[in-house]
Write a protein that holds these residues in place. Structure first.
Motif, PDB file in Angstrom:
ATOM      1  N   GLN A 297     -41.183  -3.842 -14.143  1.00 20.62           N
ATOM      2  CA  GLN A 297     -41.471  -5.081 -13.430  1.00 20.62           C
ATOM      3  C   GLN A 297     -40.323  -5.446 -12.512  1.00 20.62           C
ATOM      4  OE1 GLN A 297     -44.133  -7.260 -13.396  1.00 20.62           O
ATOM      5  NE2 GLN A 297     -45.237  -5.634 -14.474  1.00 20.62           N
ATOM      6  N   VAL A 298     -40.668  -6.153 -11.455  1.00 22.30           N
ATOM      7  CA  VAL A 298     -39.685  -6.612 -10.483  1.00 22.30           C
ATOM      8  C   VAL A 298     -39.888  -8.105 -10.273  1.00 22.30           C
ATOM      9  CG1 VAL A 298     -38.924  -6.472  -8.084  1.00 22.30           C
ATOM     10  CG2 VAL A 298     -39.547  -4.380  -9.324  1.00 22.30           C
ATOM     11  N   GLN A 299     -38.811  -8.835 -10.251  1.00 19.15           N
ATOM     12  CA  GLN A 299     -38.865 -10.267  -9.976  1.00 19.15           C
ATOM     13  C   GLN A 299     -38.222 -10.523  -8.618  1.00 19.15           C
ATOM     14  OE1 GLN A 299     -37.365  -9.176 -13.090  1.00 19.15           O
ATOM     15  NE2 GLN A 299     -39.494  -9.098 -13.768  1.00 19.15           N
ATOM     16  N   LEU A 300     -38.834 -11.413  -7.863  1.00 28.54           N
ATOM     17  CA  LEU A 300     -38.347 -11.745  -6.531  1.00 28.54           C
ATOM     18  C   LEU A 300     -38.157 -13.252  -6.424  1.00 28.54           C
ATOM     19  CD1 LEU A 300     -40.936  -9.454  -4.851  1.00 28.54           C
ATOM     20  CD2 LEU A 300     -38.498  -9.073  -4.666  1.00 28.54           C
ATOM     21  N   VAL A 301     -37.030 -13.652  -5.895  1.00 25.71           N
ATOM     22  CA  VAL A 301     -36.744 -15.075  -5.723  1.00 25.71           C
ATOM     23  C   VAL A 301     -36.327 -15.321  -4.283  1.00 25.71           C
ATOM     24  CG1 VAL A 301     -35.337 -17.017  -6.446  1.00 25.71           C
ATOM     25  CG2 VAL A 301     -36.047 -15.294  -8.135  1.00 25.71           C
ATOM     26  N   GLU A 302     -37.117 -16.115  -3.594  1.00 24.48           N
ATOM     27  CA  GLU A 302     -36.793 -16.492  -2.215  1.00 24.48           C
ATOM     28  C   GLU A 302     -36.015 -17.802  -2.206  1.00 24.48           C
ATOM     29  OE1 GLU A 302     -41.123 -14.823  -2.047  1.00 24.48           O
ATOM     30  OE2 GLU A 302     -39.951 -16.147  -3.355  1.00 24.48           O
ATOM     31  N   SER A 303     -35.151 -17.968  -1.218  1.00 22.00           N
ATOM     32  CA  SER A 303     -34.387 -19.203  -1.073  1.00 22.00           C
ATOM     33  C   SER A 303     -34.049 -19.412   0.391  1.00 22.00           C
ATOM     34  CB  SER A 303     -33.111 -19.150  -1.916  1.00 22.00           C
ATOM     35  OG  SER A 303     -32.284 -18.092  -1.482  1.00 22.00           O
ATOM     36  N   GLY A 304     -33.586 -20.614   0.687  1.00 14.98           N
ATOM     37  CA  GLY A 304     -33.134 -20.903   2.045  1.00 14.98           C
ATOM     38  C   GLY A 304     -34.105 -21.733   2.863  1.00 14.98           C
ATOM     39  N   GLY A 305     -35.234 -22.065   2.290  1.00 20.98           N
ATOM     40  CA  GLY A 305     -36.203 -22.864   3.029  1.00 20.98           C
ATOM     41  C   GLY A 305     -35.768 -24.308   3.169  1.00 20.98           C
ATOM     42  N   GLY A 306     -36.493 -25.035   3.992  1.00 21.52           N
ATOM     43  CA  GLY A 306     -36.187 -26.437   4.165  1.00 21.52           C
ATOM     44  C   GLY A 306     -36.751 -26.979   5.454  1.00 21.52           C
ATOM     45  N   LEU A 307     -36.252 -28.131   5.833  1.00 23.08           N
ATOM     46  CA  LEU A 307     -36.694 -28.806   7.049  1.00 23.08           C
ATOM     47  C   LEU A 307     -35.707 -28.517   8.174  1.00 23.08           C
ATOM     48  CD1 LEU A 307     -38.537 -30.870   8.498  1.00 23.08           C
ATOM     49  CD2 LEU A 307     -37.005 -32.659   7.625  1.00 23.08           C
ATOM     50  N   VAL A 308     -36.218 -28.144   9.316  1.00 22.27           N
ATOM     51  CA  VAL A 308     -35.366 -27.842  10.466  1.00 22.27           C
ATOM     52  C   VAL A 308     -36.041 -28.383  11.726  1.00 22.27           C
ATOM     53  CG1 VAL A 308     -36.404 -25.559  10.791  1.00 22.27           C
ATOM     54  CG2 VAL A 308     -34.101 -25.994  11.654  1.00 22.27           C
ATOM     55  N   GLN A 309     -35.227 -28.764  12.683  1.00 21.83           N
ATOM     56  CA  GLN A 309     -35.761 -29.280  13.938  1.00 21.83           C
ATOM     57  C   GLN A 309     -36.199 -28.138  14.844  1.00 21.83           C
ATOM     58  OE1 GLN A 309     -32.841 -31.880  15.687  1.00 21.83           O
ATOM     59  NE2 GLN A 309     -33.461 -33.601  14.405  1.00 21.83           N
ATOM     60  N   PRO A 310     -37.149 -28.393  15.725  1.00 23.23           N
ATOM     61  CA  PRO A 310     -37.542 -27.356  16.694  1.00 23.23           C
ATOM     62  C   PRO A 310     -36.328 -26.857  17.468  1.00 23.23           C
ATOM     63  CG  PRO A 310     -39.089 -29.169  16.744  1.00 23.23           C
ATOM     64  CD  PRO A 310     -37.963 -29.610  15.859  1.00 23.23           C
ATOM     65  N   GLY A 311     -36.284 -25.552  17.656  1.00 23.86           N
ATOM     66  CA  GLY A 311     -35.150 -24.941  18.329  1.00 23.86           C
ATOM     67  C   GLY A 311     -34.025 -24.537  17.396  1.00 23.86           C
ATOM     68  N   GLY A 312     -34.103 -24.962  16.163  1.00 27.68           N
ATOM     69  CA  GLY A 312     -33.059 -24.655  15.201  1.00 27.68           C
ATOM     70  C   GLY A 312     -33.223 -23.286  14.565  1.00 27.68           C
ATOM     71  N   SER A 313     -32.316 -22.990  13.647  1.00 29.50           N
ATOM     72  CA  SER A 313     -32.309 -21.695  12.969  1.00 29.50           C
ATOM     73  C   SER A 313     -32.262 -21.892  11.462  1.00 29.50           C
ATOM     74  CB  SER A 313     -31.089 -20.877  13.411  1.00 29.50           C
ATOM     75  OG  SER A 313     -31.136 -20.606  14.790  1.00 29.50           O
ATOM     76  N   LEU A 314     -32.763 -20.891  10.767  1.00 32.16           N
ATOM     77  CA  LEU A 314     -32.672 -20.855   9.315  1.00 32.16           C
ATOM     78  C   LEU A 314     -32.490 -19.416   8.882  1.00 32.16           C
ATOM     79  CD1 LEU A 314     -35.410 -23.184   7.743  1.00 32.16           C
ATOM     80  CD2 LEU A 314     -32.937 -23.396   7.511  1.00 32.16           C
ATOM     81  N   ARG A 315     -31.845 -19.242   7.746  1.00 30.65           N
ATOM     82  CA  ARG A 315     -31.679 -17.903   7.174  1.00 30.65           C
ATOM     83  C   ARG A 315     -32.244 -17.916   5.764  1.00 30.65           C
ATOM     84  NH1 ARG A 315     -26.726 -14.755   4.814  1.00 30.65           N
ATOM     85  NH2 ARG A 315     -27.107 -12.621   5.520  1.00 30.65           N
ATOM     86  N   LEU A 316     -33.279 -17.145   5.568  1.00 33.73           N
ATOM     87  CA  LEU A 316     -33.885 -17.029   4.253  1.00 33.73           C
ATOM     88  C   LEU A 316     -33.273 -15.842   3.507  1.00 33.73           C
ATOM     89  CD1 LEU A 316     -37.660 -17.506   5.122  1.00 33.73           C
ATOM     90  CD2 LEU A 316     -35.937 -19.244   4.617  1.00 33.73           C
ATOM     91  N   SER A 317     -33.281 -15.947   2.200  1.00 34.49           N
ATOM     92  CA  SER A 317     -32.803 -14.847   1.366  1.00 34.49           C
ATOM     93  C   SER A 317     -33.837 -14.530   0.304  1.00 34.49           C
ATOM     94  CB  SER A 317     -31.483 -15.210   0.695  1.00 34.49           C
ATOM     95  OG  SER A 317     -30.467 -15.433   1.657  1.00 34.49           O
ATOM     96  N   CYS A 318     -33.826 -13.285  -0.122  1.00 36.18           N
ATOM     97  CA  CYS A 318     -34.720 -12.854  -1.194  1.00 36.18           C
ATOM     98  C   CYS A 318     -33.952 -11.883  -2.074  1.00 36.18           C
ATOM     99  CB  CYS A 318     -35.949 -12.171  -0.625  1.00 36.18           C
ATOM    100  SG  CYS A 318     -36.989 -11.379  -1.864  1.00 36.18           S
ATOM    101  N   SER A 319     -33.890 -12.201  -3.352  1.00 33.77           N
ATOM    102  CA  SER A 319     -33.188 -11.332  -4.301  1.00 33.77           C
ATOM    103  C   SER A 319     -34.190 -10.699  -5.256  1.00 33.77           C
ATOM    104  CB  SER A 319     -32.154 -12.139  -5.081  1.00 33.77           C
ATOM    105  OG  SER A 319     -31.125 -12.577  -4.232  1.00 33.77           O
ATOM    106  N   ALA A 320     -34.085  -9.399  -5.381  1.00 32.59           N
ATOM    107  CA  ALA A 320     -34.956  -8.662  -6.288  1.00 32.59           C
ATOM    108  C   ALA A 320     -34.171  -8.270  -7.533  1.00 32.59           C
ATOM    109  CB  ALA A 320     -35.494  -7.410  -5.599  1.00 32.59           C
ATOM    110  N   SER A 321     -34.836  -8.331  -8.675  1.00 33.71           N
ATOM    111  CA  SER A 321     -34.214  -7.912  -9.922  1.00 33.71           C
ATOM    112  C   SER A 321     -35.250  -7.189 -10.774  1.00 33.71           C
ATOM    113  CB  SER A 321     -33.640  -9.111 -10.689  1.00 33.71           C
ATOM    114  OG  SER A 321     -34.665 -10.030 -11.002  1.00 33.71           O
TER     115      SER A 321
END
Length: 115
Positions: free
Chosen positions: A1-25
């Protein structure tokens, strides 16, 4: 089995940037690719990009140039750098793992692009 956890989401203004992460175990040795999908409310899930064990990255034409997939040296954590975000990028972003026997999905992380 593999578990995946995403993070880094949220609220951002138009034109902005975000960096999402995903860790597998778990049994990550049986994986050959990690990627990103998204699903907006009322729409089908869309493929964004994936990165293979070799390091080769592939993108949907819809996101090429604005989104960038990368991974850590561990090869079990990937990222999605998203620039110039637009309101239509509002969605839940998922990190699927493709394995030789099975595919796995995380719970997703919510992105809201709004002023």
């Amino acid at each position: 089995q593999v578990q995946l956890v995403e993070s880094g989401g949220g609220l951002v203004q138009p034109g902005g940037s975000l960096r999402l992460s995903c860790s597998a175990s778990g049994n990550c040795l049986r994986l050959y690719a990690l990627g990103w999908y998204r699903q907006a409310l009322g729409k089908q899930r869309e493929w964004i990009a994936q990165i293979r064990n070799s390091g080769h990255a592939e993108y949907s034409d819809s996101y090429k140039g604005r989104f960038t997939i990368s991974r850590d040296k561990s090869r079990t954590t990937i990222h999605l750098q998203m620039n110039n975000l637009k309101s239509e990028d509002t969605a839940i972003y998922y990190c699927p793992a493709q394995g030789f026997e099975s595919n796995y999905w995380g719970q997703g992380t919510q992105i809201a692009v709004s002023s």
